[in-house]
Design a protein around this motif. Structure first.
Motif, PDB file in Angstrom:
ATOM      1  N   ALA A  13      -9.434  13.418   8.747  1.00 33.19           N
ATOM      2  CA  ALA A  13      -9.601  13.475   7.288  1.00 33.19           C
ATOM      3  C   ALA A  13      -8.327  13.015   6.585  1.00 33.19           C
ATOM      4  O   ALA A  13      -8.387  12.370   5.531  1.00 33.19           O
ATOM      5  CB  ALA A  13      -9.980  14.882   6.859  1.00 33.19           C
ATOM      6  N   ASP A  14      -7.154  13.335   7.145  1.00 28.83           N
ATOM      7  CA  ASP A  14      -5.891  12.847   6.582  1.00 28.83           C
ATOM      8  C   ASP A  14      -5.843  11.324   6.620  1.00 28.83           C
ATOM      9  O   ASP A  14      -5.448  10.665   5.649  1.00 28.83           O
ATOM     10  CB  ASP A  14      -4.700  13.403   7.366  1.00 28.83           C
ATOM     11  N   GLN A  15      -6.222  10.751   7.755  1.00 34.49           N
ATOM     12  CA  GLN A  15      -6.214   9.292   7.893  1.00 34.49           C
ATOM     13  C   GLN A  15      -7.174   8.652   6.901  1.00 34.49           C
ATOM     14  O   GLN A  15      -6.848   7.639   6.258  1.00 34.49           O
ATOM     15  CB  GLN A  15      -6.579   8.910   9.323  1.00 34.49           C
ATOM     16  N   ALA A  16      -8.358   9.258   6.756  1.00 30.52           N
ATOM     17  CA  ALA A  16      -9.321   8.739   5.788  1.00 30.52           C
ATOM     18  C   ALA A  16      -8.763   8.844   4.373  1.00 30.52           C
ATOM     19  O   ALA A  16      -8.930   7.923   3.557  1.00 30.52           O
ATOM     20  CB  ALA A  16     -10.638   9.508   5.895  1.00 30.52           C
ATOM     21  N   ALA A  17      -8.096   9.955   4.071  1.00 31.16           N
ATOM     22  CA  ALA A  17      -7.533  10.141   2.729  1.00 31.16           C
ATOM     23  C   ALA A  17      -6.522   9.057   2.404  1.00 31.16           C
ATOM     24  O   ALA A  17      -6.531   8.485   1.306  1.00 31.16           O
ATOM     25  CB  ALA A  17      -6.890  11.522   2.628  1.00 31.16           C
ATOM     26  N   VAL A  18      -5.650   8.770   3.345  1.00 30.91           N
ATOM     27  CA  VAL A  18      -4.635   7.724   3.122  1.00 30.91           C
ATOM     28  C   VAL A  18      -5.309   6.377   2.885  1.00 30.91           C
ATOM     29  O   VAL A  18      -4.916   5.611   1.985  1.00 30.91           O
ATOM     30  CB  VAL A  18      -3.668   7.667   4.316  1.00 30.91           C
ATOM     31  N   THR A  19      -6.342   6.091   3.665  1.00 31.08           N
ATOM     32  CA  THR A  19      -7.075   4.831   3.495  1.00 31.08           C
ATOM     33  C   THR A  19      -7.731   4.763   2.114  1.00 31.08           C
ATOM     34  O   THR A  19      -7.672   3.721   1.439  1.00 31.08           O
ATOM     35  CB  THR A  19      -8.155   4.696   4.586  1.00 31.08           C
ATOM     36  N   LEU A  20      -8.328   5.853   1.688  1.00 26.18           N
ATOM     37  CA  LEU A  20      -9.002   5.888   0.384  1.00 26.18           C
ATOM     38  C   LEU A  20      -7.994   5.774  -0.762  1.00 26.18           C
ATOM     39  O   LEU A  20      -8.251   5.081  -1.757  1.00 26.18           O
ATOM     40  CB  LEU A  20      -9.811   7.180   0.247  1.00 26.18           C
ATOM     41  N   LEU A  21      -6.864   6.441  -0.625  1.00 28.50           N
ATOM     42  CA  LEU A  21      -5.844   6.369  -1.672  1.00 28.50           C
ATOM     43  C   LEU A  21      -5.296   4.944  -1.773  1.00 28.50           C
ATOM     44  O   LEU A  21      -5.082   4.431  -2.879  1.00 28.50           O
ATOM     45  CB  LEU A  21      -4.725   7.367  -1.383  1.00 28.50           C
ATOM     46  N   GLN A  22      -5.082   4.301  -0.639  1.00 33.61           N
ATOM     47  CA  GLN A  22      -4.598   2.914  -0.660  1.00 33.61           C
ATOM     48  C   GLN A  22      -5.655   2.000  -1.280  1.00 33.61           C
ATOM     49  O   GLN A  22      -5.332   1.111  -2.077  1.00 33.61           O
ATOM     50  CB  GLN A  22      -4.250   2.437   0.746  1.00 33.61           C
ATOM     51  N   ALA A  23      -6.926   2.218  -0.924  1.00 31.58           N
ATOM     52  CA  ALA A  23      -7.997   1.375  -1.461  1.00 31.58           C
ATOM     53  C   ALA A  23      -8.123   1.496  -2.967  1.00 31.58           C
ATOM     54  O   ALA A  23      -8.591   0.570  -3.634  1.00 31.58           O
ATOM     55  CB  ALA A  23      -9.324   1.738  -0.795  1.00 31.58           C
TER      56      ALA A  23
END
Length: 449
Positions: A171-181
């Motif tokens: 979920a942390d990895q997904a969060a970082v990806t979503l924030l960057q997107a």
């Protein structure tokens, strides 16, 4: 002294029995409603949901009145955020970071990996949540919600929300990806995790629930630190618009949820900022000191006469103190500015009905129709509709509205009887008559379970 009014943040106490043997007491959730705060959270969340390939309209957002730092997803597409998290967040980026993390749990399908039996239990729990929410929408009658929930599933919240460390890292990895997107910094999520890190040495009962259900490891902190260093948006602050929203939201929550003395310590009289005056207006209203409250809100309206949430608050202040004719134009102005806000439409309808005028009753039904289009299981809106139909002499529609209200409250025997009554009064094969038949059948099906 008159009992302080129930806040605009309409409260329903949801009682959840204990399933885990080590926990004999009941977890308590107080779910609150507020059009402005829900809109702000939706503004934070929508870009993240879209970046994750999720339909923003398909995810339900709920506010939990609780001072602890916590947020969680349950039942598939339901996200719950504690008011404590919102009030303790120093800037919107911290809240957005947590929402991004919880969105990662949804997009990663983490809820579905715990087995069919648990998912069915959780589904029943969420259905019970939603039934209880409906029972207290815009009424302020927490006891109604509690009565509904007491007939629901006996489950413990903590046991249903425990994530594995692998799921947390994912979920942390997904969060970082979503924030960057979405062009946002992961700094807020890292700051939130650092807030929790200091609690690891505390006994479990003293830790914030987020730490107990979302295992925190040094690896997670290290990952977020590295993600921040590598992010092209590391030093990108939240937009000025989001900061204004956050400051208003925090002030509103503090005004409604803390005692006047605490509010004045955070926002002393010499603080003339908008958030400070907003918080004081609410706090004075709750004392109640209506004249002081109106002085604060009128000052805000002098600067922003078109602000629908200031109008809504003034309308509530006046309506709570029996000044219905004065409240009506305030609610009407708020509804004109936000025609798609169901809570404001319902509050306007309530004021219109209290005027005891046939034309106002017809106008109230129009507003309630919009509320019920968006919230068809809102029992309080149906009960208001029953009052308006009754005043206008339409006994069939009165019975139908009462049947809808009873079904939404989980009172299935009453719903069946009300629907039967409506069937005998409504024109056969009309849309309303067919709806009454459906309600009767559904109530009987629930009774047979």
């Amino acid at each position: 002294m008159r009992k302080p009014p129930v806040p605009l943040l309409f409260v329903v106490i949801l009682l959840l029995g204990a399933l885990l043997p080590q926990r004999a007491d009941a977890d308590r959730l107080r779910l609150i409603r507020d059009a402005e705060i829900e809109s702000i959270i939706r503004t934070y969340a929508t870009p993240l949901f879209q970046a994750a390939g999720l339909s923003p309209q398909g995810i339900r957002l709920y506010l939990v009145q609780d001072r602890s730092l916590n947020a969680f997803v349950a039942g598939g597409l339901n996200m719950f955020i504690n008011t404590g998290l919102l009030m303790q967040a120093e800037h919107p980026g911290q809240v957005i970071g947590v929402i991004a993390h919880e969105t990662g749990h949804i997009s990663g399908g983490h809820l579905a990996t715990r087995g069919t039996a648990l998912e069915q239990t959780r589904g029943a729990l969420i259905a019970t949540y939603l039934l209880g929410i409906g029972a207290a929408l815009a009424t302020g009658e927490g006891g109604v919600g509690a009565a509904v929930i007491s007939g629901g599933q006996d489950v413990a919240l903590r046991g249903l929300l425990q994530y594995t460390r692998t799921q947390e890292s994912s979920a942390d990895q997904a969060a970082v990806t979503l924030l960057q997107a979405t062009g946002q910094s992961p700094r807020g999520l890292l700051e939130f995790m650092e807030k929790l890190k200091g609690q690891e040495v505390l006994l479990t009962n003293n830790q914030d629930p987020y730490l107990r259900t979302h295992p925190l490891t040094q690896e997670r902190i290290t990952f977020l630190e590295n993600a921040l260093r590598q992010s092209p948006y590391a030093d990108t602050p939240p937009s000025a618009e989001l900061v204004v929203m956050h400051d208003r939201m925090r002030a509103k929550l503090i005004g409604f949820l803390q005692a006047l003395g605490q509010v004045l310590r955070v926002y002393p009289e010499e603080d003339t900022s908008l958030p400070a005056r907003y918080a004081r207006a609410i706090a004075y209203y709750r004392v109640p000191d209506i004249e002081q409250a109106l002085g604060e809100i009128d000052g805000l309206l002098a600067e922003a006469p078109g602000d629908p949430y200031f109008r809504e608050l003034k309308g509530q202040m006046l309506l709570e103190h029996g000044r219905v004719a004065e409240a009506l134009p305030e609610y009407q102005a708020a509804a004109n500015a936000l025609p798609d806000a169901p809570q404001i439409r319902q509050a306007l309808a309530k004021a219109q009905i209290q005027l005891d005028d046939r034309e106002m009753d017809r106008a109230a039904l129009s507003n309630l129709a919009e509320t019920l289009r968006q919230e068809p299981n809102n029992p309080s809106a149906w009960r208001l509709a029953a009052v308006a139909h009754g005043r206008l002499g339409d006994q069939g529609m009165t019975a139908l509205a009462l049947a809808e209200s009873a079904l939404a409250r989980g009172r299935f025997a009453e719903a069946r009887d009300r629907a039967n009554h409506a069937i005998g009064l409504l024109e056969e094969n009309s849309a309303s008559w067919l709806r009454a038949q459906d309600l009767k059948n559904e109530a009987e099906r629930r009774l047979d379970k």
